[in-house]
Design a protein around this motif. Structure first.
Motif, short mmCIF file in Angstrom:
data_model
loop_
_atom_site.label_atom_id
_atom_site.label_comp_id
_atom_site.label_asym_id
_atom_site.label_seq_id
_atom_site.Cartn_x
_atom_site.Cartn_y
_atom_site.Cartn_z
N THR A 244 0.71 -1.28 -0.03
CA THR A 244 -0.07 0.12 -0.03
C THR A 244 0.83 1.23 0.07
OG1 THR A 244 -0.02 0.15 2.44
CG2 THR A 244 -1.54 -1.27 1.39
N MET A 245 0.23 2.26 -0.45
CA MET A 245 0.91 3.68 -0.49
C MET A 245 1.48 4.01 0.98
SD MET A 245 0.76 4.82 -3.58
CE MET A 245 0.98 6.95 -3.11
N SER A 246 0.42 3.83 2.04
CA SER A 246 0.87 4.15 3.50
C SER A 246 2.15 3.41 3.93
CB SER A 246 -0.29 4.03 4.43
OG SER A 246 -0.70 2.81 4.31
N GLU A 247 2.21 2.33 3.37
CA GLU A 247 3.36 1.35 4.00
C GLU A 247 4.56 1.96 3.14
OE1 GLU A 247 4.66 -3.33 3.92
OE2 GLU A 247 2.99 -2.95 3.00
N ALA A 248 4.48 2.10 1.73
CA ALA A 248 5.70 2.52 1.17
C ALA A 248 6.14 3.84 1.81
CB ALA A 248 5.34 2.59 -0.27
N ALA A 249 5.13 4.84 2.09
CA ALA A 249 5.47 6.01 2.42
C ALA A 249 6.45 6.03 3.61
CB ALA A 249 4.25 7.01 2.76
N GLY A 250 5.98 5.08 4.70
CA GLY A 250 6.91 4.77 5.87
C GLY A 250 8.18 4.41 5.55
N LYS A 251 8.46 4.03 4.37
CA LYS A 251 9.88 3.15 4.03
C LYS A 251 10.76 4.41 3.45
CE LYS A 251 8.81 -0.78 5.76
NZ LYS A 251 9.49 -1.12 7.08
N LEU A 252 10.08 5.71 3.04
CA LEU A 252 11.01 6.49 2.16
C LEU A 252 12.02 7.02 3.25
CD1 LEU A 252 8.40 8.63 0.50
CD2 LEU A 252 10.13 7.22 -0.77
N ALA A 253 13.27 7.04 2.57
CA ALA A 253 14.45 7.55 3.41
C ALA A 253 15.28 8.07 2.27
CB ALA A 253 15.13 6.27 4.21
N GLU A 254 16.53 8.67 2.96
CA GLU A 254 17.64 9.11 1.99
C GLU A 254 18.07 8.34 0.88
OE1 GLU A 254 19.39 12.60 0.95
OE2 GLU A 254 18.10 12.66 2.73
N GLY A 255 18.29 8.63 0.02
CA GLY A 255 18.53 7.67 -1.14
C GLY A 255 17.56 6.91 -1.76
N SER A 256 16.22 6.97 -1.51
CA SER A 256 15.22 6.39 -2.11
C SER A 256 14.67 6.98 -3.13
CB SER A 256 14.09 5.80 -0.92
OG SER A 256 14.77 5.10 0.10
N LEU B 50 6.58 24.75 -4.97
CA LEU B 50 7.30 25.53 -4.40
C LEU B 50 8.40 24.76 -3.61
CD1 LEU B 50 5.84 28.99 -4.00
CD2 LEU B 50 7.14 28.51 -5.52
N ASP B 51 7.87 23.69 -2.64
CA ASP B 51 8.65 22.92 -1.70
C ASP B 51 8.83 21.67 -2.38
OD1 ASP B 51 9.84 23.04 0.71
OD2 ASP B 51 8.36 21.75 1.55
N ARG B 52 8.72 21.35 -3.63
CA ARG B 52 8.58 19.62 -3.95
C ARG B 52 9.78 19.23 -3.67
NH1 ARG B 52 8.16 19.86 -10.51
NH2 ARG B 52 9.97 21.10 -10.94
N GLY B 53 11.09 19.97 -3.68
CA GLY B 53 12.39 19.11 -3.62
C GLY B 53 12.42 18.70 -2.27
N HIS B 54 11.86 19.30 -1.31
CA HIS B 54 11.83 19.03 0.20
C HIS B 54 10.59 18.14 0.68
CE1 HIS B 54 15.31 21.49 0.28
NE2 HIS B 54 14.75 22.62 -0.18
N VAL B 55 9.83 17.59 -0.33
CA VAL B 55 8.79 16.73 0.31
C VAL B 55 8.88 15.47 0.71
CG1 VAL B 55 6.73 15.49 -0.87
CG2 VAL B 55 7.26 17.80 -1.41
N ARG B 56 8.49 15.19 1.78
CA ARG B 56 8.70 13.82 2.53
C ARG B 56 7.38 13.03 2.48
NH1 ARG B 56 12.79 14.70 1.27
NH2 ARG B 56 14.78 15.24 2.24
N GLY B 57 7.17 11.82 1.90
CA GLY B 57 5.96 11.29 1.77
C GLY B 57 5.50 11.02 0.36
N LEU B 58 4.39 10.58 -0.01
CA LEU B 58 4.10 10.06 -1.04
C LEU B 58 2.70 10.78 -1.42
CD1 LEU B 58 4.68 6.27 -1.47
CD2 LEU B 58 5.95 7.87 -2.16
N VAL B 59 2.52 11.30 -2.56
CA VAL B 59 1.45 11.86 -3.19
C VAL B 59 0.47 10.78 -3.23
CG1 VAL B 59 0.29 13.29 -5.05
CG2 VAL B 59 2.61 13.89 -4.24
#
Length: 259
Positions: free
Chosen positions: A9-21, A138-147
């Motif tokens: 799921t999206m929510s599961e994947a969003a929790g796994k986002l990290a630097e280098g992903s 305007l802030d998309r370069g710093h977005v954390r999470g998934l749309v």
């Protein structure tokens, strides 16, 4: 070495986002970066059940971030976006490219993101947080999470106008695009490739606030590049983009655009 991690799921994947992903939806952006040896990420995240589909509710038209350009073209409630989607690549690209991915497309791409900015869409993240697309871009370069999805307000017939200026017709890479929303007291004029992200031409919007007439159009064209920072690339110089922007805006406002 690049690894690929797949989640349900999206929510599961969003929790796994990290630097280098890097999240991959349709792959038209990510795989290009892989093929060109981009070293800024080492893990690709995929989702088996991405948010996709188009539904209507009281807020407007909700479009899942995983919805492709081809699916947008097949939906009659989104007919105002058909001119935009139709000019994004060929059939193979439109079958893969997603509306969510287009929000992160770098210049000279991102035609749909510019149109959505003119339409004042809302961007909804996987955690439920929503923000105006202008703030998001305007802030998309710093977005954390998934749309997860986008909510597009309904617009009166003929209120949205769009033109893509390219050297190769009809689906070449854009020198610029212009998206305009008229018909109310809060007009919006948006250019792509006239800054690091799609940007509103707010002086032109103020000139059109009293209505669209010949004098207002001329006033809007005279100030439409103020505050913008045109891209300089192999397609066109910043000087050229600055010179032709008023010409194409005038044509769009006068004739409805060149589609």
């Amino acid at each position: 070495m690049v690894t690929v991690s797949t989640y349900q799921t999206m929510s599961e994947a969003a929790g796994k986002l990290a630097e280098g992903s890097m999240y991959m939806a349709g792959g038209t952006i990510v795989m290009r970066r892989v093929n060109f040896g981009d070293q800024s990420f080492h893990n690709i995240i995929r989702v088996q059940q991405p948010e996709r589909g188009i539904t209507s509710d009281a807020q407007g038209i909700k479009i899942g971030a995983g919805t492709t350009m081809a699916e947008i073209l097949a939906h009659r409630d989104l007919d105002f976006l058909h001119p935009v989607a139709r000019q994004i690549g060929g059939p193979a690209i439109r079958n893969m490219a997603t509306i969510g991915g287009n929000l992160f497309a770098r210049n000279p791409n991102g035609d749909m993101a510019a149109a959505l900015l003119a339409l004042n869409a809302q961007v909804v993240m996987a955690d439920g947080h929503a923000s105006p697309i202008e703030t998001f871009l305007l802030d998309r370069g710093h977005v954390r999470g998934l749309v997860a999805s986008l909510i597009v307000p309904r617009v009166p017939h003929g209120a949205f106008k769009y033109v893509k200026i390219s050297r190769v017709k009809p689906r070449g890479v854009a020198i610029m695009t212009i998206s305009v929303l008229l018909g109310g007291s809060d007009p919006r004029v948006v250019f792509s490739n006239m800054g690091p992200t799609p940007l509103r031409a707010k002086p032109a919007e103020r000139a059109l606030a009293g209505g669209v007439n010949p004098s207002a159009i001329e006033a809007a064209c005279a100030v439409c590049t103020q505050g913008l920072s045109p891209a300089e690339d192999a397609l066109a110089s910043a000087w050229y983009r600055t010179e032709v922007a008023p010409v194409h805006l005038r044509r769009l406002l006068t004739n409805g655009g060149l589609r």
